[in-house]
Design an enzyme around this catalytic site. Structure first.
Site, short mmCIF file in Angstrom:
data_model
loop_
_atom_site.label_atom_id
_atom_site.label_comp_id
_atom_site.label_asym_id
_atom_site.label_seq_id
_atom_site.Cartn_x
_atom_site.Cartn_y
_atom_site.Cartn_z
CD1 TRP A 322 26.31 42.30 35.41
CD2 TRP A 322 27.60 44.36 35.18
NE1 TRP A 322 28.04 42.48 35.56
CE2 TRP A 322 28.41 43.73 35.69
CE3 TRP A 322 28.01 45.40 34.64
CZ2 TRP A 322 30.13 42.97 35.10
CZ3 TRP A 322 29.57 45.46 34.41
CH2 TRP A 322 30.56 44.66 34.81
CG HIS A 323 28.42 49.04 34.17
ND1 HIS A 323 26.73 49.13 33.71
CD2 HIS A 323 28.90 49.28 33.94
CE1 HIS A 323 27.96 48.33 31.77
NE2 HIS A 323 28.84 48.82 32.24
N GLY A 324 26.11 49.63 38.67
CA GLY A 324 26.07 49.51 39.90
C GLY A 324 25.12 49.82 40.49
#
Lengths: 475, 397
Positions: A322-324
């Site tokens: 989700w973060h990257g």
């Protein structure tokens, strides 16, 4: 539009001046317009994406409300989730998946011809797609009835204070506030200003000041001494917290002045005594989202130990993703999943207590736990910050080359102590807005307020001409 | 009720009055720890001089500090910011460099100064041409000097240093004629103020805003942060322009370029050229070659800077002529047969690749000095100025 830009100052002043003079329904329309201007200022094309997401989820919500059959409901909620995730995957992960697939095929001597696309990542897409999904899922779970008012729903999707970097609000919390008239009291405005001051202090005075130090050290770790590399770790650890929680504070402060109460996202995370406690204090809106909408539906801890650990690791892997769209983020998430699983084994069924103050009879042990947890988290940030594994490995290698322990910057300790003091005050006084909520110790409160103001002013002046975007905008 | 409200507000006011100084001290501490700034150095390196007005104090040493630089200022035994010079040796071609802060290389270490870089550029050309000559460029420039001081400085140094050529660096705003009548109040090596001849000397009070500002600029990094912000972002300039309605449509930086030129500036140029004429007469009498170099301001080289300055001033493009000062200097040089060197083309080319000026300060940085000196050294040779037109020390025709 960035919270730390001059144009935003003009924008928010206009919003604050006009908004209270409008009737409730017009207020909502005005906030939608303001939010679209706020989002479109970065790239006007993506306001159509925001609008499309709004329409899709609004219609699915209505249909879910009308539908009586479980199968039809299941189909509709799946359609909602797939639509949201497809948009997210296309914009955020398409190139990453194609690139990773090509690399995997290359291992077997096969070559893929799928071209990479020039895709611009819409800022804040991970936040607003996740927020929108809570609406359809909560209707499906009968926690919420569908709204029939499109304006209310559109505002829920695009509400500008938390649009770009959260907190990821729940429809159950935000929609009722949008639907009913809001009261703006003097106390609320003061608390809002308190949060805004705190947020700008964290972002401008601390995060933006430490950013060049961390960037420089992470850019070429092989040229740095161990002391400098540790400086880089601490600098980024403090920077990312102040950057993200600073954004949240500003967002919550603005929302409060507009009459909305949005959820807390951080609760002194670096004072955690375990990694489990850390995740209950860090990015609370995401960790609870993942718990409620991923970990529990996967089975949570109800199907034996092995399944529980598997669920934890899957949840944190996806948290990393989700973060990257990069393997460093995935491994960062996996590492946290492993930490949590290991901690669960150590706990042997005992509950994690996150209440304060800590047990004074065991203060040295508790203090040791805080230091240990802090360093576990700080070292894992190396994976998060490094652009690739090669640099991350070089970084770890250099960190433990203690024979060159020179060049440690003590200004980082000063910045850390400031953040610690604020977090301790918040924890002990059980309020983040203690500067304006409390009535005793007026001299100390005035003094702290002026300390925050002058530090922010000094830093804002020193950083003139260099606007540093919030780190979490890229997610 | 009203009394109570007044009482509450009075209490708040007193509280803020007590807390404010503590908060300002905190601002200072915070700035020093996390946002360190270069405080101004006490430039106590000057002394009065009956002939020039003021010069550097022999053997003085300090650091010149600003937002973008922190350099050592070391003055030699005769009062020049340069190395020591003895009597001129055989085979040495000595050039005396006269000018203001541009030529003194404000904010630059002496190794990168205009004098040193020009020396290297000229030496390199001489070496390539097989001319066995040792070039020495003596830095007799000083910040705050104007053409009156250049003329007097020539008198002071020529007899001691025995130069073969004199190069005067003229800036487009070098038309100030006031230095001829200026007296300097110098205390403990610092220039505290100026007054005109015949006027009563203004002695500063023990406590004054100026003294407080000076003290703060030497001691407070928080003050420096605020001051630099206000000055370098031209906020002070805008405020003073706004406060003084007469100043609207003007900008001191654009004054030399305004068309038609104001009567005052035309007069000031005339006086300035008269000093240069005197200098020319004296160098001719001494048999020394006088050369003028025209040093462009940053806005002549950086189009964006010009655009911003123009926009801030409220002037229209047709109200200025960016080549006006250069033309005036050229006309003067042609009239008096003085060679003129102009580094503008080289600077514009280099500035496109890499900045040639400080961002905020407006003086040359090493890249600008390098581009300028390389260009004028070539022009020097192409014009066959000494030592190239002299048979002395040549081993090749």
């Amino acid at each position: 539009m960035l919270f730390n830009s001059l144009i935003f100052v003009v924008f928010i002043v206009v919003v604050f001046l006009v908004y209270p003079r409008l009737p409730h329904r017009v207020q909502n329309i005005f906030l939608i317009l303001a939010s679209y201007i706020f989002y479109g200022y970065w790239d006007w094309r993506f306001i159509f994406l925001l609008f499309a997401l709004t329409i899709i989820n609004f219609i699915i919500g209505l249909k879910l409300g009308e539908s009586g059959k479980q199968n039809e409901k299941k189909f509709l909620v799946t359609l909602g989730i797939v639509s949201n995730l497809s948009i997210l995957c296309f914009f955020k992960y398409f190139n990453f998946f194609v690139d990773s697939a090509a690399s995997a095929l290359a291992v077997f001597g096969l070559h893929s011809n799928i071209p990479l696309l020039q895709i611009i990542l819409p800022v804040g897409i991970s936040f607003y797609t996740f927020q929108t999904m809570t609406y359809t899922i909560d209707i499906y779970r009968d926690k919420l009835g569908p709204t029939k008012n499109f304006i209310d729903f559109a505002l829920f999707v695009c509400f500008f204070p938390q649009l770009l970097a959260g907190p990821i609000e729940r429809a159950t919390n935000l929609l009722p506030q949008i639907a009913s008239p809001r009261q703006i009291t003097k106390a609320q405005v003061l608390s809002g200003l308190n949060l805004i001051l705190l947020g700008y202090f964290k972002k401008v005075a601390i995060a933006d000041t430490l950013a060049p130090i961390a960037d420089k050290i992470f850019a070429s770790p092989d040229l740095m001494t161990s002391g400098q590399l540790w400086t880089g770790v601490y600098a980024f650890t403090i920077q990312i917290y102040c950057d993200f929680s600073g954004y949240t504070d500003i967002a919550r402060g603005i929302a409060l002045i507009l009459g909305f109460r949005i959820m807390e996202n951080f609760n002194a995370p670096y004072l955690s005594r375990s990694i489990t406690e850390f995740w209950r204090r860090w990015h609370i809106s995401l960790s609870t989202w993942l718990r409620d909408y991923l970990y529990i539906p996967l089975g949570g801890n109800r199907a034996g130990n092995i399944r529980t650990y598997t669920n934890l690791i899957i949840t944190f892997l996806l948290c990393g993703l989700w973060h990257g769209a990069a393997w460093t983020f995935i491994i960062w998430g996996l590492t946290h999943g492993l930490y949590i699983s290991a901690h669960r084994i150590i706990l042997r069924g005992r509950k994690v207590d996150i209440s304060w103050p800590i047990n004074y009879s065991r203060r040295i042990v508790e203090f040791g736990k805080i230091i240990l947890t802090f360093h576990i988290v700080a070292l894992t940030w190396v994976l998060f910050k490094s652009p690739n594994f090669t640099i991350a490995l070089k970084y770890f290698e250099g960190l433990f080359r203690f024979q060159q322990f020179t060049g440690f910057a003590f200004s980082i300790i000063f910045a850390g102590l400031l953040v610690l003091a604020l977090d301790l005050a918040q924890t002990w006084l059980k309020s983040q807005t203690w500067l304006t909520d409390r009535h005793e110790h007026t001299a100390i409160r005035y003094l702290v307020a002026q300390f925050l103001f002058f530090s922010t002013l000094a830093a804002a002046i020193a950083h003139v001409g260099t606007i540093t975007p919030f780190i979490y905008f890229q997610f | 009720m009203r009394k109570l409200i007044i009482h509450t507000w009075l209490k708040r006011f007193l509280l803020i009055a007590v807390i404010l100084p503590i908060a300002l001290l905190w601002g200072e501490f915070f700035t020093r720890t996390l946002l360190p700034q270069n405080v101004d150095s006490q430039m106590n390196i000057f002394q009065s001089d009956n002939l020039i007005g003021f010069t550097y104090k022999p053997y003085a040493s300090t650091h010149e500090k600003g937002r973008e630089y922190n350099v050592l200022y070391q003055i030699n035994s005769i009062g020049l910011r340069d190395r020591e010079y003895g009597p001129k040796k055989k085979g040495v071609f000595r050039i005396l460099l006269l000018g203001d802060s541009f030529s003194a290389s404000h904010g630059m270490p002496i190794e990168d100064s205009l004098a040193r870089q020009l020396e290297r550029s000229l030496q390199s050309i001489a070496d390539q041409a097989g001319v066995t000559v040792k070039i020495e460029v003596i830095n007799a420039a000083c910040g705050g000097y104007s053409p009156y001081n250049y003329w007097k400085a020539y008198r002071r140094w020529a007899s001691i240093l025995n130069p073969d050529a004199v190069i005067v660096v003229l800036s487009p705003d070098d038309y100030d004629s006031s230095n001829a009548f200026m007296q300097y109040i110098i205390q403990d090596g610092m220039i505290l103020g100026t007054f005109r001849q015949g006027q009563k000397q203004h002695i500063e009070n023990k406590i004054s805003i100026t003294k407080l500002r000076k003290w703060l600029s030497w001691n407070s990094e928080f003050y420096i942060l605020l001051r630099n912000f206000l000055y370098y972002n031209d906020i002070v300039g805008h405020i003073s322009m706004w406060m003084n309605s007469k100043a609207k449509g003007q900008n001191p930086q654009l004054e030399p370029y305004m068309v038609p030129q104001t009567e005052n500036i035309t007069k000031a140029w005339a006086i300035t050229f008269s000093y240069l004429q005197n200098l020319n007469k004296e160098t001719n009498k001494d048999g020394i070659q006088l050369i003028i170099m025209s040093a462009p301001m940053k806005l002549e080289i950086d189009i964006e800077q010009l655009r911003q300055t123009l926009s801030a001033s409220g002037l229209k493009a047709q109200q200025i002529n960016i080549n006006q000062p250069l033309k005036q200097i050229t006309d003067f040089c042609v009239q008096h047969n003085i060679p003129l060197l102009d580094p503008r083309v080289a600077l514009r080319k280099r500035h496109k690749e890499t900045p040639c000026y400080f961002v905020y300060d407006g003086h040359w940085i090493a890249a600008g000095l390098h581009a300028a000196t390389d260009s004028i050294a070539l022009q020097w040779r192409n014009l066959q100025l000494p030592p190239w037109n002299s048979n002395v020390n040549k081993n090749q025709p």
